[in-house]
Scaffold this active site. Sequence first.
Site: not given
Length: 173
Positions: A8, A67, A139
């Site tokens: 992430d 991502e 996160d």
Amino acid sequence: MAIILGIDPGSRVTGYGVIRQQGRHLSYLGSGCIRTKVDDLPNRLQRIYAGILEIITQFQPDAFAIEQVFMAKNADSALKLGQARGVAILAAVNQSIPVFEYAARQVKQTVVGTGAAEKSQVQHMVRSVLKLSANPQSDAADALAIAITHCHFNQNLLRVGDPRLILARGRLR
């Protein structure tokens, strides 16, 4: 069996999560955050790159899932996020690890069941799927969710090659 590293990305905090996939079974190997305290961007990017290389060395992943960039309201933030993604991807590519990208809504849809899920819902489902004793950091939970999403899509790709499936009129039956 495959080891998947989920990322992430962020210019200040980059979450990571590592899981092992054995068929349909997923097991947790590790997670955490790479925090950059340095104010200038080049040094933050170097810290992200070095941190991801360290994780790659420790876990030896077979796949790298990250991502995709989303459109932020603040152009400067979007550019910094893109640069953080770039160095993360570079770390994987330099180690010959295949890179896979997933949209945030796709990750939430896969893990929670709705693309509009809240961060707390993602944390809860990651905890449940991986049978963790506590919710991971936000996160890190997002990174684990990205890795879980990769496993889900990877499993589906494997099933498409299954000769028992019949393809008729553009649908799997």
